[in-house]
Design an enzyme around this catalytic site. Sequence first.
Site, mmCIF file in Angstrom:
data_model
loop_
_atom_site.group_PDB
_atom_site.id
_atom_site.type_symbol
_atom_site.label_atom_id
_atom_site.label_comp_id
_atom_site.label_asym_id
_atom_site.label_seq_id
_atom_site.Cartn_x
_atom_site.Cartn_y
_atom_site.Cartn_z
ATOM 1 N N ARG A 238 0.861 -1.264 -0.160
ATOM 2 C CA ARG A 238 -0.020 0.080 -0.060
ATOM 3 C C ARG A 238 0.793 1.176 0.020
ATOM 4 O O ARG A 238 1.997 1.129 0.544
ATOM 5 C CB ARG A 238 -0.831 0.168 1.336
ATOM 6 C CG ARG A 238 -1.988 -0.955 1.260
ATOM 7 C CD ARG A 238 -3.193 -0.382 0.416
ATOM 8 N NE ARG A 238 -4.218 -1.522 0.416
ATOM 9 C CZ ARG A 238 -4.586 -2.638 -0.452
ATOM 10 N NH1 ARG A 238 -3.529 -2.889 -1.329
ATOM 11 N NH2 ARG A 238 -5.613 -3.194 -0.311
ATOM 12 N N GLU A 267 -4.201 7.956 -4.229
ATOM 13 C CA GLU A 267 -4.838 7.311 -5.526
ATOM 14 C C GLU A 267 -5.936 7.808 -6.003
ATOM 15 O O GLU A 267 -6.926 8.058 -5.061
ATOM 16 C CB GLU A 267 -4.656 5.581 -5.170
ATOM 17 C CG GLU A 267 -3.415 4.973 -4.914
ATOM 18 C CD GLU A 267 -3.380 3.630 -4.617
ATOM 19 O OE1 GLU A 267 -4.335 3.047 -4.677
ATOM 20 O OE2 GLU A 267 -2.177 3.099 -4.331
ATOM 21 N N HIS A 286 -2.279 0.634 -9.313
ATOM 22 C CA HIS A 286 -2.807 -0.231 -8.325
ATOM 23 C C HIS A 286 -3.606 -1.444 -9.141
ATOM 24 O O HIS A 286 -4.762 -1.701 -9.033
ATOM 25 C CB HIS A 286 -3.923 0.459 -7.346
ATOM 26 C CG HIS A 286 -3.948 -0.359 -6.190
ATOM 27 N ND1 HIS A 286 -4.250 0.233 -4.861
ATOM 28 C CD2 HIS A 286 -3.943 -1.627 -5.917
ATOM 29 C CE1 HIS A 286 -4.227 -0.564 -3.868
ATOM 30 N NE2 HIS A 286 -4.219 -1.654 -4.348
HETATM 31 P P1 NAP Z 1 -0.092 -11.769 4.338
HETATM 32 O O1 NAP Z 1 -0.256 -13.394 3.942
HETATM 33 O O2 NAP Z 1 -0.843 -11.469 5.538
HETATM 34 O O3 NAP Z 1 1.155 -11.567 4.538
HETATM 35 C C1 NAP Z 1 1.644 -10.280 4.986
HETATM 36 C C2 NAP Z 1 2.912 -10.313 5.531
HETATM 37 O O4 NAP Z 1 3.526 -9.374 5.936
HETATM 38 C C3 NAP Z 1 2.962 -11.631 6.636
HETATM 39 O O5 NAP Z 1 3.710 -12.749 6.372
HETATM 40 C C4 NAP Z 1 3.361 -10.726 7.943
HETATM 41 O O6 NAP Z 1 4.293 -11.870 8.777
HETATM 42 C C5 NAP Z 1 4.190 -9.662 7.406
HETATM 43 N N1 NAP Z 1 4.229 -8.389 8.156
HETATM 44 C C6 NAP Z 1 3.202 -7.988 8.506
HETATM 45 N N2 NAP Z 1 3.754 -6.872 9.355
HETATM 46 C C7 NAP Z 1 4.864 -6.936 9.320
HETATM 47 C C8 NAP Z 1 5.844 -5.978 9.875
HETATM 48 N N3 NAP Z 1 5.479 -5.049 10.745
HETATM 49 N N4 NAP Z 1 7.333 -6.363 9.567
HETATM 50 C C9 NAP Z 1 7.537 -7.273 8.747
HETATM 51 N N5 NAP Z 1 6.756 -8.093 8.306
HETATM 52 C C10 NAP Z 1 5.389 -7.821 8.585
HETATM 53 O O7 NAP Z 1 -0.923 -11.047 3.229
HETATM 54 P P2 NAP Z 1 -0.988 -11.190 1.548
HETATM 55 O O8 NAP Z 1 -2.341 -11.825 1.173
HETATM 56 O O9 NAP Z 1 0.402 -11.808 1.219
HETATM 57 O O10 NAP Z 1 -1.011 -9.687 1.237
HETATM 58 C C11 NAP Z 1 -0.352 -8.698 1.789
HETATM 59 C C12 NAP Z 1 -0.586 -7.320 1.338
HETATM 60 O O11 NAP Z 1 -0.482 -6.990 -0.083
HETATM 61 C C13 NAP Z 1 -2.013 -7.036 1.642
HETATM 62 O O12 NAP Z 1 -2.121 -6.709 3.105
HETATM 63 C C14 NAP Z 1 -2.103 -5.914 0.614
HETATM 64 O O13 NAP Z 1 -1.996 -4.622 1.368
HETATM 65 C C15 NAP Z 1 -1.199 -5.902 -0.485
HETATM 66 N N6 NAP Z 1 -1.843 -6.282 -1.602
HETATM 67 C C16 NAP Z 1 -1.783 -5.433 -2.747
HETATM 68 C C17 NAP Z 1 -2.352 -5.569 -4.039
HETATM 69 C C18 NAP Z 1 -2.260 -4.593 -5.028
HETATM 70 O O14 NAP Z 1 -3.207 -4.558 -5.957
HETATM 71 N N7 NAP Z 1 -1.215 -4.016 -5.100
HETATM 72 C C19 NAP Z 1 -3.056 -6.723 -4.177
HETATM 73 C C20 NAP Z 1 -3.344 -7.642 -3.207
HETATM 74 C C21 NAP Z 1 -2.474 -7.269 -1.767
HETATM 75 P P3 NAP Z 1 4.543 -11.611 10.138
HETATM 76 O O15 NAP Z 1 3.257 -11.512 10.963
HETATM 77 O O16 NAP Z 1 5.281 -12.680 10.555
HETATM 78 O O17 NAP Z 1 5.505 -10.278 10.537
#
Ligand code: NAP
Length: 319
Positions: A238, A267, A286
């Site tokens: 984000r 955005e 995005h």
């Molecule tokens: P996810 O499975 O929850 O993965 C997020 C990872 O980030 C987790 O493994 C978590 O591990 C880590 N994390 C959280 N807080 C952290 C911190 N403070 N420091 C370091 N690592 C941290 O989520 P996902 O499905 O992969 O999606 C991730 C993100 O991508 C979404 O939340 C969204 O904002 C973004 N996204 C963007 C798009 C786009 O169109 N650009 C599309 C889809 C998703 P730990 O808890 O072990 O730290």
Amino acid sequence: MKKPKVLVTRQVANEAISLLKTVADVEVWVQDEPIPRELLLEKVEQADAILTMLTERIDEELLSRAKQLRIVANMAVGYDNIDLAACKKRDIWVTNTPEVLTEATADLAFALLMATGRRLTEANRFLMNGEWTSWSPSLMAGQNVYGATLGIIGMGRIGEAVARRAKGFGMRILYHNRSRKQQAEAETGAQQATLEALLRESDYVLLLTPLTAETRLLMGEQEFSWMKPTSVFINVSRGGTVDEAALYQALVKKQIWAAGLDVFQQEPVPQDHPLISLPNVVALPHIGSATEQTRGEMARLAAANIVAVLEGQRPLTAL
Ligand code: NAP
């Protein structure tokens, strides 16, 4: 018996709307622009469920207007647009759409990484502008992808899917998370690293954490200063996770080599935003999960969550 009311804040897959219509009266905001805030506040008063996008802010103000709302089904995996605590206080379910968008978003992240490292958009503009008058050995020379080191900040569902792609490109993979991901390590050879070590060693840094209080402005002046002058920064998380002014300075001062950005603090990003004026920035609107198939699946999952709640069951992907 009176049917419950569902508000869908954008035109989504017909199948999802049909599913909702089996249990509810459905109103869809069909225009391309987001529903105006005032109208949303008005319509939420009568809604039992809303199917929302990341363009809708679900906060105290909105929830205080809702009289019978039971679920907010966000059509995204990220939910930084929703005040979870405020929903919980009112016993309103909140759901997101994990898993179904993982592979499409990982594809986009890897495509953006390659496009930025190999200067694809810049090279395309060069050709289209009629500037290709001769070939030269340094023409649009980029950075190696195959065999390079990839640092993934936020090794979750999407991060792991990118790591699997990177393995096919012979990349060394580092990751930074709060917890260890042993299965991903076994599958992709990824190694956990501190944020500083990851930034110092990686040729490509990919940011994929959710936007939370902890990750807001995670990448700032100091973090960019740890990166190499040949390194590429990619953000698919984000916009709020990056200090954009610091990123701009890092690019202009050539502390880092290039950036690929799918997300921005504001955005749509304003046309006069300094970052998009730079030739070594690849900017996208995005589109991480934007494939026809994936957007359909996301809509169907959001609709299924609403149907479950309206039928008195637990939603499939509750937050
Ligand atoms: P996810 O499975 O929850 O993965 C997020 C990872 O980030 C987790 O493994 C978590 O591990 C880590 N994390 C959280 N807080 C952290 C911190 N403070 N420091 C370091 N690592 C941290 O989520 P996902 O499905 O992969 O999606 C991730 C993100 O991508 C979404 O939340 C969204 O904002 C973004 N996204 C963007 C798009 C786009 O169109 N650009 C599309 C889809 C998703 P730990 O808890 O072990 O730290």
